[in-house]
Scaffold this motif. Structure first.
Motif, PDB file in Angstrom:
ATOM      1  N   GLY A 187      -7.106  -4.818   0.734  1.00  0.00           N
ATOM      2  CA  GLY A 187      -5.676  -5.038   0.912  1.00  0.00           C
ATOM      3  C   GLY A 187      -5.274  -4.583   2.299  1.00  0.00           C
ATOM      4  O   GLY A 187      -6.029  -4.794   3.226  1.00  0.00           O
TER       5      GLY A 187
ATOM      6  N   TYR B  33      -4.107   3.914  11.525  1.00  0.00           N
ATOM      7  CA  TYR B  33      -5.185   3.075  12.096  1.00  0.00           C
ATOM      8  C   TYR B  33      -5.400   1.825  11.263  1.00  0.00           C
ATOM      9  O   TYR B  33      -6.388   1.121  11.427  1.00  0.00           O
ATOM     10  CB  TYR B  33      -6.501   3.854  12.175  1.00  0.00           C
ATOM     11  CG  TYR B  33      -6.873   4.519  10.876  1.00  0.00           C
ATOM     12  CD1 TYR B  33      -7.315   3.767   9.796  1.00  0.00           C
ATOM     13  CD2 TYR B  33      -6.742   5.894  10.712  1.00  0.00           C
ATOM     14  CE1 TYR B  33      -7.615   4.360   8.594  1.00  0.00           C
ATOM     15  CE2 TYR B  33      -7.040   6.502   9.500  1.00  0.00           C
ATOM     16  CZ  TYR B  33      -7.483   5.722   8.448  1.00  0.00           C
ATOM     17  OH  TYR B  33      -7.761   6.306   7.252  1.00  0.00           O
TER      18      TYR B  33
ATOM     19  N   LEU C 111      -0.053   4.074   0.956  1.00  0.00           N
ATOM     20  CA  LEU C 111      -0.424   4.938   2.073  1.00  0.00           C
ATOM     21  C   LEU C 111       0.085   4.360   3.394  1.00  0.00           C
ATOM     22  O   LEU C 111       0.542   3.225   3.443  1.00  0.00           O
ATOM     23  CB  LEU C 111      -1.949   5.122   2.107  1.00  0.00           C
ATOM     24  CG  LEU C 111      -2.462   6.352   1.329  1.00  0.00           C
ATOM     25  CD1 LEU C 111      -1.901   6.386  -0.074  1.00  0.00           C
ATOM     26  CD2 LEU C 111      -3.977   6.373   1.291  1.00  0.00           C
TER      27      LEU C 111
ATOM     28  N   ARG D  27       1.922   3.313   9.374  1.00  0.00           N
ATOM     29  CA  ARG D  27       1.941   1.947   8.874  1.00  0.00           C
ATOM     30  C   ARG D  27       2.826   1.902   7.628  1.00  0.00           C
ATOM     31  O   ARG D  27       2.439   2.310   6.539  1.00  0.00           O
ATOM     32  CB  ARG D  27       0.511   1.531   8.513  1.00  0.00           C
ATOM     33  CG  ARG D  27       0.380   0.141   7.879  1.00  0.00           C
ATOM     34  CD  ARG D  27      -0.130   0.266   6.464  1.00  0.00           C
ATOM     35  NE  ARG D  27      -0.593  -0.999   5.910  1.00  0.00           N
ATOM     36  CZ  ARG D  27      -0.041  -1.537   4.824  1.00  0.00           C
ATOM     37  NH1 ARG D  27       0.982  -0.976   4.225  1.00  0.00           N
ATOM     38  NH2 ARG D  27      -0.545  -2.663   4.333  1.00  0.00           N
TER      39      ARG D  27
ATOM     40  N   CYS E  24       0.844  -1.184   0.000  1.00  0.00           N
ATOM     41  CA  CYS E  24       0.000   0.000   0.000  1.00  0.00           C
ATOM     42  C   CYS E  24       0.880   1.235   0.000  1.00  0.00           C
ATOM     43  O   CYS E  24       1.816   1.331   0.782  1.00  0.00           O
ATOM     44  CB  CYS E  24      -0.915   0.023   1.227  1.00  0.00           C
ATOM     45  SG  CYS E  24      -2.056   1.423   1.171  1.00  0.00           S
TER      46      CYS E  24
ATOM     47  N   CYS F  36      -1.686   4.816   6.733  1.00  0.00           N
ATOM     48  CA  CYS F  36      -2.664   5.173   7.771  1.00  0.00           C
ATOM     49  C   CYS F  36      -2.311   4.564   9.129  1.00  0.00           C
ATOM     50  O   CYS F  36      -2.143   3.341   9.239  1.00  0.00           O
ATOM     51  CB  CYS F  36      -4.045   4.701   7.379  1.00  0.00           C
ATOM     52  SG  CYS F  36      -4.507   5.223   5.729  1.00  0.00           S
TER      53      CYS F  36
HETATM   54  S1  SF4 Z   1      -5.842   1.662   5.962  1.00  0.00           S
HETATM   55 FE1  SF4 Z   1      -3.938   0.505   5.549  1.00  0.00          FE
HETATM   56  S2  SF4 Z   1      -4.303  -0.568   3.644  1.00  0.00           S
HETATM   57 FE2  SF4 Z   1      -5.881   1.037   3.820  1.00  0.00          FE
HETATM   58  S3  SF4 Z   1      -5.040   2.800   2.704  1.00  0.00           S
HETATM   59 FE3  SF4 Z   1      -4.473   3.065   4.828  1.00  0.00          FE
HETATM   60  S4  SF4 Z   1      -2.440   2.105   5.012  1.00  0.00           S
HETATM   61 FE4  SF4 Z   1      -3.326   1.390   3.093  1.00  0.00          FE
END
Ligand code: SF4
Ligand code: SF4
Lengths: 90, 375
Positions: free
Chosen positions: B67, B29, B25, B366, B23, B27
């Motif tokens: 994912g 959480y 990103l 993360r 991923c 996040c």
């Molecule tokens: S919650 Fe986890 S899997 Fe979903 S976009 Fe954010 S970092 Fe990626």
């Protein structure tokens, strides 16, 4: 919400009506959700194909089930269906 | 568990396919496991197709493609097509990162039913901070494209202390984007959210205020937009009916093929979760130790065992019981009848103290670097 008798009723673009073999019933599918239908609800919704108006849906179903006096039950169910977004008019 | 009769087992209805842990990103959480970076293998295209076919045969009808970021899988359109041909209702759960109009059209042709786009906040600055990646403008664009191509548009915003004050702006944004569904998901404290809880858990007053605003909005947009409000269970007296009961409805498959009764179950000890590389979905669902572990009521301890509400909430969440009390058989401590309920009060107080402290510690984002510290 009430059904406009002068406009045809169509099934929602944002939902899917489908027969489920595993469950032996029709279901409505939508984002992250599912509604299981009994036989009569499924029969009514299958009539909502964008060509029939309320009166035609009633008469076609009355023919199909060899019954009379279904108007109130059908329009009550269609109102619920409309407020749930399963069907639309316009 | 022992003695649980196979004929009582209902078939799966929902298949959650976590296609990848990759991923872009970060996040803080994220519900992926803390040590996700250790699971490097991913199922092949053919493996996923086999899984979809087998689960569909048992009765699964809703398919979540998630994912990680599922768009990182190049075979996504092919998987969608296979799933749609089988009759699944296909849900793509994405951050929108990596999506463009060509892809949206390609997925539509493949038969994708719906796209859920997550946005982290209503302002660019906060969105990009929480996501750990500049992505706000692009996400809004993706939301417009999703609408334009006739998909039901589901906007998902995970709510926590950093963005809860933006509730009015978040609702306005959903309206402006023309969302058909808005999921306001109060953070559930597993995985990365558990680690970052002191920094993410809002106060009771913040919750109450945000909920009142969301409630008023819900009435205003009734008939136009549906709101899914995921309740913050830390402030409830009773736990949520987790997964609608263990092994009754939901089947999650992790990127490496491990089958999980709930997407956090990887954190639970001793379940020996099966893998689709070794067993069929039918064997996994009906016969495996993991899926039978918390089926029924035999496994329960007091106070759940003799409680007249156990058929309503199944004793709550096993992962929450494990994370907060150390024993996954315990009553979910969210329940006011739990002898360990004070851990919830402590968590709330600790988060409040952190919020008031002058020098807040930073969020743990993360990413693979941070993940490596957990294995
Ligand atoms: S919650 Fe986890 S899997 Fe979903 S976009 Fe954010 S970092 Fe990626
Ligand atoms: S004691 Fe257990 S079964 Fe009873 S309400 Fe609490 S969590 Fe539910």
């Amino acid at each position: 919400m009430t059904i406009n008798p002068d406009q045809p009723i169509s099934f929602s673009r944002l939902h899917r009506l489908q027969w489920e073999e595993a469950q032996q019933k029709h279901v409505i599918l939508y984002p992250e959700g599912m509604v299981e239908l009994n036989q009569s609800s499924a029969a009514i919704l299958q009539m909502c194909d964008g060509t029939r108006k309320l009166a035609e849906i009633v008469s076609d179903l009355e023919n199909q089930f060899a019954a009379t006096g279904l108007h109130n039950d059908i329009s009550a169910f269609l109102e619920v269906a409309l407020s749930n977004g399963w069907i639309q008019q316009h | 568990m022992a003695g649980y009769n196979n004929t009582n087992i209902t078939p799966p209805r929902w298949l959650l396919a976590e296609l990848t842990y990759a991923c872009p990103l970060q996040c803080p959480y994220c519900s992926n496991p803390l040590d996700y970076a250790k699971y490097k293998t991913e199922l092949s295209t053919d493996d996923w197709k086999r899984v979809f076919s087998q689960a569909r045969q048992l009765g699964a009808v809703q398919l979540g493609l998630s994912g990680g970021e599922p768009l990182t899988r190049q075979d996504l359109p092919e998987l969608v097509k296979h799933a749609r041909d089988l009759g699944y209702y296909t849900n793509l759960i994405t951050s929108g990162y990596g999506m463009d109009e060509a892809k949206i059209m390609q997925l539509k042709d493949a038969g994708l039913d719906h796209i859920q786009v997550s946005i982290q906040a209503s302002s660019q600055e906060l969105n990009d901070h929480i996501a750990g990646t500049a992505s706000f403008e692009h996400k809004k664009q993706v939301a417009h494209l999703v609408k334009k191509h006739g998909y039901p548009m589901v906007l998902c915003v995970v709510i926590h202390r950093e963005n809860i004050h933006q509730m009015p702006e978040i609702l306005a944004m959903a309206e402006e984007l023309g969302a058909d569904y808005l999921e306001l998901a109060n953070t559930q404290y597993y995985g990365w959210a558990h680690t970052n809880r002191d920094l993410l858990l809002p106060t009771k007053e913040q919750f109450a205020e945000a909920e009142a605003i969301a409630q008023a909005f819900k009435e205003k947009v009734a008939g136009k937009m549906k709101i899914y409000y995921v309740v913050p269970d830390f402030y409830e007296d009773r736990p949520k009916a987790c997964m609608n009961g263990w092994g009754t409805t939901f089947l999650t498959i992790a990127p490496d093929g491990v089958a999980l009764p709930c997407h956090s179950a990887r954190e639970l000890p001793g379940l020996d979760c099966p893998n689709v590389n070794d067993d069929s979905i039918a064997d996994i669902w009906y016969e495996s130790k993991a899926f039978n572990f918390f089926r029924g009521y035999e496994w329960m301890q007091e106070p759940c065992r003799s409680c007249d509400e156990k058929e309503k909430d199944f004793g709550g969440c096993r992962c929450q019981a494990y994370l907060l009390t150390g024993d996954m058989h315990n009553t979910d401590p969210v329940c006011s009848k739990s002898p360990k309920h004070e851990v919830i009060t402590q968590a709330i107080n600790s988060a409040k103290a952190t919020a008031l402290a002058a020098d807040e510690k930073p969020l743990l984002f993360r990413n693979s670097k941070n993940s490596k510290a957990f294995y």
